[in-house]
Design a protein around this motif. Structure first.
Motif, PDB file in Angstrom:
ATOM      1  N   UNK A  89       0.825  -1.209   0.000  1.00 39.39           N
ATOM      2  CA  UNK A  89       0.000   0.000   0.000  1.00 39.39           C
ATOM      3  C   UNK A  89       0.858   1.257   0.000  1.00 39.39           C
ATOM      4  N   UNK A  90       2.030   1.188   0.628  1.00 40.78           N
ATOM      5  CA  UNK A  90       2.900   2.366   0.682  1.00 40.78           C
ATOM      6  C   UNK A  90       3.381   2.825  -0.677  1.00 40.78           C
ATOM      7  N   UNK A  91       3.736   1.886  -1.589  1.00 43.87           N
ATOM      8  CA  UNK A  91       4.209   2.299  -2.914  1.00 43.87           C
ATOM      9  C   UNK A  91       3.051   2.746  -3.797  1.00 43.87           C
ATOM     10  N   UNK A  92       1.828   2.439  -3.365  1.00 45.06           N
ATOM     11  CA  UNK A  92       0.666   2.886  -4.137  1.00 45.06           C
ATOM     12  C   UNK A  92       0.214   4.262  -3.676  1.00 45.06           C
ATOM     13  N   UNK A  93      -0.030   4.401  -2.364  1.00 44.65           N
ATOM     14  CA  UNK A  93      -0.731   5.587  -1.892  1.00 44.65           C
ATOM     15  C   UNK A  93      -0.060   6.293  -0.726  1.00 44.65           C
ATOM     16  N   UNK A  94       1.175   5.943  -0.389  1.00 39.98           N
ATOM     17  CA  UNK A  94       1.838   6.580   0.736  1.00 39.98           C
ATOM     18  C   UNK A  94       2.143   8.045   0.461  1.00 39.98           C
ATOM     19  N   UNK A 104       0.704   6.908  -6.628  1.00 35.56           N
ATOM     20  CA  UNK A 104      -0.680   7.376  -6.788  1.00 35.56           C
ATOM     21  C   UNK A 104      -1.234   7.774  -5.410  1.00 35.56           C
ATOM     22  N   UNK A 105      -0.713   8.860  -4.836  1.00 34.97           N
ATOM     23  CA  UNK A 105      -1.028   9.188  -3.437  1.00 34.97           C
ATOM     24  C   UNK A 105      -2.480   9.567  -3.183  1.00 34.97           C
ATOM     25  N   UNK A 106      -3.246   9.811  -4.227  1.00 38.42           N
ATOM     26  CA  UNK A 106      -4.654  10.131  -4.032  1.00 38.42           C
ATOM     27  C   UNK A 106      -5.561   8.916  -3.982  1.00 38.42           C
ATOM     28  N   UNK A 107      -5.040   7.750  -4.269  1.00 40.96           N
ATOM     29  CA  UNK A 107      -5.868   6.545  -4.286  1.00 40.96           C
ATOM     30  C   UNK A 107      -6.250   6.110  -2.872  1.00 40.96           C
TER      31      UNK A 107
END
Length: 406
Positions: A89-94, A104-107
Motif C-alpha cells: 500500500x505504501x508504494x501505491x498511496x503513501x 498514486x497518493x490520491x488513491x
C-alpha cells in the motif's frame, strides 16, 4: 521482504521502520515527481490482497478503508501484523515523507486479507484469493493488486478473475519469488491468466531480481529490490519482492483510471504495456519497465481503426471488339512507321555512297625512255661487201687482220 520482526508479548509483529530513508531510486526511475504534477490518482480505489494494511500508519492518513478478511471471516483487514500489505500500500498511496511516497497518493486503499497475518510465513489459497477478488469487485474496486500468488490452477480462481474483468476491474498480480534455480520457477496464478497483468521485480541497475519468477506470464517489471516504503506501525523500511513491484504497476493502473474512468481493463493493460520503458529481452522482463509518466502522456493509436478500406475500381463497359480494332490499328501504324524509317535510312546511305565513289580508268603511268643500244660502228672507209658474199666469213681489214662484226 526485508522487513525484520521482533518478539513482543503475545505477538510476533514486524517492528516499526526508520524515521527517514534518504534517496529513492524507484521514484527517480519512475519519474514520480513528474507524474504527481499530472495526476495523483484521486477518487480511485485500489484493493490490496495480502496480509491486511495498517490503517494507523501516519503516511497513509485516512486513505485506508476497513476492508475484509477472507481467511477467518473475522471482520476487517485494516490491521497488519506481518507488514507485507502495508508495504504494498505504501508504494501505491503513501504520502511523500523522506523518499517513501507512493506513485498514486490520491488513491484509496481497500485492504483484503487473503493469507494469515503471520510474520513467520503464510500463503494464500486459491479459494481465499477467489473470495478476495470477488469481495473487491463487490466493494467497487477499480484496481486489484494480488501481492502473493498460488501455484494451483483452480477453476474457482479463474472464474473470479473473469468476473472481475467483466465488471471492468483491472487485475494486477505478482509473478512470485520462486524464480531461483533451487525453487524451480513454478507457474504462478492468477498472473498466468491472460486477463491479468503479471509483474516481475528489478533492482536499481535494471537487472532482474534473482528470486523474481520468469515466463510468458510476466507482462511488465517494476522496482522490487531495496524499495523504500511504509512499514506497519510507523516509519519506513526497505522491501524486496514482486509484491511491491506489483504495487507500482497497480498504482500506474490507478492513475490511468483516474484520467479515463471508463477505459476497459484490456485497454488499461495495453496502455501500460505499450508505453513500458525498454528492458533486456527475455521471459523475465516482459514488455519492459512500467512507466506511469509515459502511460499518462503517450497517445496509442490503433492502426486497425485508422486503416483505409479497400477501394474497388469502377466497372468498365463491355467494348472488347472496339479495343481489339484499336489495338490492330495501332500495331499496323507502328509497323508502317518502322518500315518507312528503314527505307529512309537505306536511301540516305545510298546517296552518301554515290557522292563518295565514282568508277573510272586509272591514270597512265609514265614510263622512262628505253636506253638505245649502240649499234655497230660504221666503217666509213670500208667497202660494202659484194653481193652474195658470205656474211659470216671474216673480212680483211687494212692491216691484213680480220675482225668479227658485232
Amino acid at each position: 521482504m526485508r522487513a525484520s520482526v521482533v518478539a513482543a508479548p503475545g505477538q510476533n509483529c514486524a517492528q516499526p521502520g526508520e524515521d527517514r530513508i534518504n534517496g529513492s531510486w524507484p521514484r527517480v526511475m519512475l519519474q514520480a515527481d513528474a507524474v504527481e504534477a499530472l495526476e495523483n490518482g484521486g477518487n480511485t480505489r485500489v484493493a490490496v490482497l495480502s496480509t491486511g494494511v495498517d490503517g494507523g500508519q501516519p503516511q497513509l492518513g485516512e486513505r485506508v478503508l476497513t476492508g475484509a478478511d477472507t481467511v477467518d471471516n473475522a471482520g476487517g483487514a485494516d490491521q497488519d501484523c506481518t507488514g507485507t500489505g502495508t508495504q504494498v500500500a505504501g508504494v501505491i498511496s503513501g504520502s511523500r515523507t523522506g523518499d517513501g511516497g507512493g506513485v498514486s497518493p490520491g488513491s484509496v486503499i481497500l485492504p483484503i486479507r487473503v493469507m494469515p497475518d503471520d510474520p513467520a510465513g503464510s500463503e494464500p489459497t486459491p479459494d481465499s484469493l477467489a473470495r478476495g477478488i470477488l469481495t473487491a469487485v463487490q466493494n467497487q474496486a477499480d484496481v486489484i493488486v494480488v501481492a502473493a500468488p498460488v501455484y494451483d490452477d483452480e477453476p474457482v480462481l479463474k472464474s473470479a478473475v473473469s468476473t472481475a474483468v467483466a465488471q471492468g476491474v483491472v487485475v494486477v498480480a505478482a509473478a512470485g519469488d520462486l524464480g531461483s534455480r533451487d525453487d524451480g520457477n513454478p507457474d504462478p496464478y492468477p498472473a498466468s491468466y491472460p486477463d491479468v497483468i503479471g509483474v516481475g521485480a528489478i533492482d536499481q541497475n535494471g537487472q532482474i531480481s534473482p528470486d523474481s519468477q520468469f515466463g510468458r506470464y510476466v507482462d511488465l517489471v517494476a522496482p522490487g529490490v531495496a524499495v523504500p516504503t511504509l512499514q506497519t506501525g510507523r516509519g519506513l523500511v526497505l522491501a524486496d519482492g514482486t509484491a511491491v513491484a506489483a504495487g507500482f504497476v497497480g498504482a500506474a493502473a490507478a492513475l490511468i483510471r483516474a484520467r479515463e474512468r471508463d477505459l476497459p481493463p484490456g485497454e488499461v493493460a495495453r496502455r501500460l504495456i505499450a508505453t513500458a520503458s525498454p528492458a533486456p529481452a527475455g521471459p523475465a522482463f516482459g514488455a519492459g519497465v512500467v512507466s506511469p509518466y509515459a502511460a499518462l502522456t503517450a497517445r496509442i493509436v490503433d492502426s486497425d481503426a485508422r486503416r483505409i478500406p479497400a477501394l474497388r475500381p469502377p466497372r468498365l463497359p463491355d467494348d472488347s471488339a472496339e479495343l481489339r480494332r484499336r489495338a490492330i490499328a495501332v500495331n499496323a501504324a507502328v509497323v508502317a512507321a518502322i518500315l518507312a524509317g528503314a527505307l529512309l535510312l537505306a536511301a540516305a546511305a545510298l546517296r552518301r555512297s554515290r557522292r563518295q565513289w565514282r568508277p573510272g580508268l586509272s591514270p597512265r603511268v609514265a614510263a622512262p625512255p628505253e636506253p638505245l643500244e649502240p649499234g655497230p660502228p660504221v666503217m666509213l672507209l670500208d667497202t660494202p661487201p659484194p653481193s652474195g658474199a658470205d656474211l659470216g666469213a671474216p673480212a680483211a681489214d687494212s692491216g691484213g687482220q680480220r675482225t668479227k662484226i658485232r
